[in-house]
Design a protein around this motif. Structure first.
Motif, PDB file in Angstrom:
ATOM      1  N   MET A   1      11.728  -8.428  -0.487  1.00 49.85           N
ATOM      2  CA  MET A   1      10.943  -7.283  -0.863  1.00 49.85           C
ATOM      3  C   MET A   1      11.657  -6.558  -2.004  1.00 49.85           C
ATOM      4  O   MET A   1      12.873  -6.505  -2.053  1.00 49.85           O
ATOM      5  CB  MET A   1      10.753  -6.331   0.321  1.00 49.85           C
ATOM      6  CG  MET A   1       9.932  -5.109  -0.078  1.00 49.85           C
ATOM      7  SD  MET A   1       9.802  -3.820   1.157  1.00 49.85           S
ATOM      8  CE  MET A   1       8.798  -4.600   2.373  1.00 49.85           C
ATOM      9  N   ILE A   3      12.151  -2.909  -3.896  1.00 50.50           N
ATOM     10  CA  ILE A   3      11.976  -1.464  -3.773  1.00 50.50           C
ATOM     11  C   ILE A   3      12.548  -0.805  -5.013  1.00 50.50           C
ATOM     12  O   ILE A   3      13.595  -1.212  -5.523  1.00 50.50           O
ATOM     13  CB  ILE A   3      12.621  -0.900  -2.493  1.00 50.50           C
ATOM     14  CG1 ILE A   3      12.238   0.565  -2.325  1.00 50.50           C
ATOM     15  CG2 ILE A   3      14.125  -1.062  -2.504  1.00 50.50           C
ATOM     16  CD1 ILE A   3      12.418   1.092  -0.924  1.00 50.50           C
ATOM     17  N   THR A  27       9.601   3.633  -3.753  1.00 50.07           N
ATOM     18  CA  THR A  27       8.299   2.976  -3.645  1.00 50.07           C
ATOM     19  C   THR A  27       8.520   1.478  -3.507  1.00 50.07           C
ATOM     20  O   THR A  27       9.528   0.954  -3.964  1.00 50.07           O
ATOM     21  CB  THR A  27       7.378   3.297  -4.850  1.00 50.07           C
ATOM     22  OG1 THR A  27       6.079   2.786  -4.574  1.00 50.07           O
ATOM     23  CG2 THR A  27       7.903   2.691  -6.129  1.00 50.07           C
ATOM     24  N   ASP A  28       7.614   0.822  -2.830  1.00 48.34           N
ATOM     25  CA  ASP A  28       7.684  -0.635  -2.712  1.00 48.34           C
ATOM     26  C   ASP A  28       6.269  -1.191  -2.665  1.00 48.34           C
ATOM     27  O   ASP A  28       5.299  -0.452  -2.824  1.00 48.34           O
ATOM     28  CB  ASP A  28       8.510  -1.070  -1.499  1.00 48.34           C
ATOM     29  CG  ASP A  28       7.959  -0.588  -0.177  1.00 48.34           C
ATOM     30  OD1 ASP A  28       6.726  -0.623   0.010  1.00 48.34           O
ATOM     31  OD2 ASP A  28       8.745  -0.198   0.690  1.00 48.34           O
ATOM     32  N   GLU A  29       6.180  -2.485  -2.463  1.00 45.25           N
ATOM     33  CA  GLU A  29       4.878  -3.153  -2.470  1.00 45.25           C
ATOM     34  C   GLU A  29       3.974  -2.695  -1.332  1.00 45.25           C
ATOM     35  O   GLU A  29       2.756  -2.777  -1.430  1.00 45.25           O
ATOM     36  CB  GLU A  29       5.090  -4.661  -2.368  1.00 45.25           C
ATOM     37  CG  GLU A  29       5.973  -5.200  -3.464  1.00 45.25           C
ATOM     38  CD  GLU A  29       6.872  -6.340  -2.985  1.00 45.25           C
ATOM     39  OE1 GLU A  29       6.824  -6.714  -1.812  1.00 45.25           O
ATOM     40  OE2 GLU A  29       7.617  -6.853  -3.817  1.00 45.25           O
ATOM     41  N   ALA A  30       4.561  -2.232  -0.253  1.00 43.34           N
ATOM     42  CA  ALA A  30       3.797  -1.939   0.950  1.00 43.34           C
ATOM     43  C   ALA A  30       3.327  -0.491   1.058  1.00 43.34           C
ATOM     44  O   ALA A  30       2.435  -0.205   1.842  1.00 43.34           O
ATOM     45  CB  ALA A  30       4.632  -2.286   2.181  1.00 43.34           C
ATOM     46  N   GLN A  31       3.933   0.415   0.300  1.00 40.28           N
ATOM     47  CA  GLN A  31       3.557   1.820   0.455  1.00 40.28           C
ATOM     48  C   GLN A  31       3.684   2.575  -0.859  1.00 40.28           C
ATOM     49  O   GLN A  31       4.442   2.178  -1.736  1.00 40.28           O
ATOM     50  CB  GLN A  31       4.409   2.482   1.530  1.00 40.28           C
ATOM     51  CG  GLN A  31       5.895   2.406   1.303  1.00 40.28           C
ATOM     52  CD  GLN A  31       6.661   2.897   2.511  1.00 40.28           C
ATOM     53  OE1 GLN A  31       6.151   3.648   3.317  1.00 40.28           O
ATOM     54  NE2 GLN A  31       7.896   2.466   2.637  1.00 40.28           N
TER      55      GLN A  31
END
Length: 75
Positions: A1, A3, A27-31
């Motif tokens: 992942m 971030i 921030t990341d890909e999921a939120q």
């Protein structure tokens, strides 16, 4: 992942090139992006550093990690 993170710090001054951390945004890909206060920011970074699958990116990560290291060298 992957971030991304960025720190906000107190102003840089003479003889203080790594000022105190105020807060951090992540921030990341999921939120979507989220903002954490001082203690939570240091805890969040520590958790991400323990995860060998995590890729940490940011515009000023060298500076940000320098501020974290100056803040708490034991992390």
């Amino acid at each position: 992942m992957i971030i991304a993170f960025d720190l906000e710090t107190h102003p840089i001054k003479d003889r203080m090139k790594a000022p105190r951390v105020v807060c951090g945004s992540f921030t990341d890909e999921a939120q979507p992006a989220y903002l954490l206060g001082y203690d939570e920011t240091l805890d969040e970074i520590e958790e991400h550093l323990k995860d060998e699958t995590m890729i940490i990116v940011g515009h000023n990560v060298c500076y940000d990690f320098g501020c974290i290291a100056a803040e708490d060298p034991e992390r």
